[in-house]
Design an enzyme around this catalytic site. Structure first.
Site, PDB file in Angstrom:
ATOM      1  N   GLU A 156       5.328   8.605  -4.711  1.00 50.58           N
ATOM      2  CA  GLU A 156       5.690   7.463  -4.868  1.00 50.58           C
ATOM      3  C   GLU A 156       5.297   6.694  -3.469  1.00 50.58           C
ATOM      4  O   GLU A 156       4.795   5.685  -3.230  1.00 50.58           O
ATOM      5  CB  GLU A 156       7.041   6.990  -5.320  1.00 50.58           C
ATOM      6  CG  GLU A 156       7.444   5.572  -5.506  1.00 50.58           C
ATOM      7  CD  GLU A 156       6.407   5.029  -6.534  1.00 50.58           C
ATOM      8  OE1 GLU A 156       5.923   3.935  -6.289  1.00 50.58           O
ATOM      9  OE2 GLU A 156       6.386   5.395  -7.831  1.00 50.58           O
TER      10      GLU A 156
ATOM     11  N   GLU B 213      -1.034   1.268  -1.743  1.00 56.29           N
ATOM     12  CA  GLU B 213      -1.219   0.046  -2.086  1.00 56.29           C
ATOM     13  C   GLU B 213      -1.349  -0.968  -0.881  1.00 56.29           C
ATOM     14  O   GLU B 213      -2.137  -2.031  -0.829  1.00 56.29           O
ATOM     15  CB  GLU B 213      -0.042  -0.272  -2.915  1.00 56.29           C
ATOM     16  CG  GLU B 213      -0.098   0.226  -4.335  1.00 56.29           C
ATOM     17  CD  GLU B 213       0.946  -0.104  -5.054  1.00 56.29           C
ATOM     18  OE1 GLU B 213       1.770  -0.597  -4.554  1.00 56.29           O
ATOM     19  OE2 GLU B 213       0.869   0.454  -6.315  1.00 56.29           O
TER      20      GLU B 213
END
Length: 132
Positions: A75, A82
């Site tokens: 994550e 991102e």
């Protein structure tokens, strides 16, 4: 920041402490800004509670800790990717979208693997608990 870490007057312990601070700052950013990171942390707390409740053995704890770490690392890596993609490609670009999709894919693999590990460790215990 690398300039600060590479100053000659900075001891190796000071470098280590600063590195830890940078890492903790990254965790704080992910916790504040990434809903999925908070969900994964919450799930990890539930699973640790279940481990304590059911009295899982040492090997199962190792598997649980490694699985939780795998999901959280995936994550965090996804979040970093991102942010990087958004930085270098602020306009919509299909390639940037594909990069983000691939990064999300490895989080999905880690999450699915964690579900399987959880079912192996807790499935029989939960069935026994409810069947009495």
């Amino acid at each position: 920041n690398l300039t600060t870490l590479n100053r000659p007057s900075v001891t190796s312990m000071e470098k280590f402490i600063r590195s830890i601070r940078f890492a903790l700052a990254g965790w704080r950013v992910a916790f504040k800004e990434q809903r999925n990171f908070r969900i994964h942390l919450g799930a990890a707390l539930v699973v640790v509670g279940a481990g304590l409740f059911f009295g899982i053995n040492r090997t199962e704890w190792v598997m649980l800790v490694l699985t939780i770490a795998l999901v959280l690392v995936a994550e965090l890596a996804n979040t970093a990717i991102e942010y990087l993609v958004d930085l270098v490609s602020p306009a919509h670009d299909a390639r940037a979208g594909a990069i983000k999709d691939v990064a999300a894919g490895f989080v999905l693999i880690a999450a699915l693997a964690s579900i399987v590990v959880g079912m192996i460790i807790f499935g029989p215990r939960v069935l026994h608990y409810f069947r009495g």
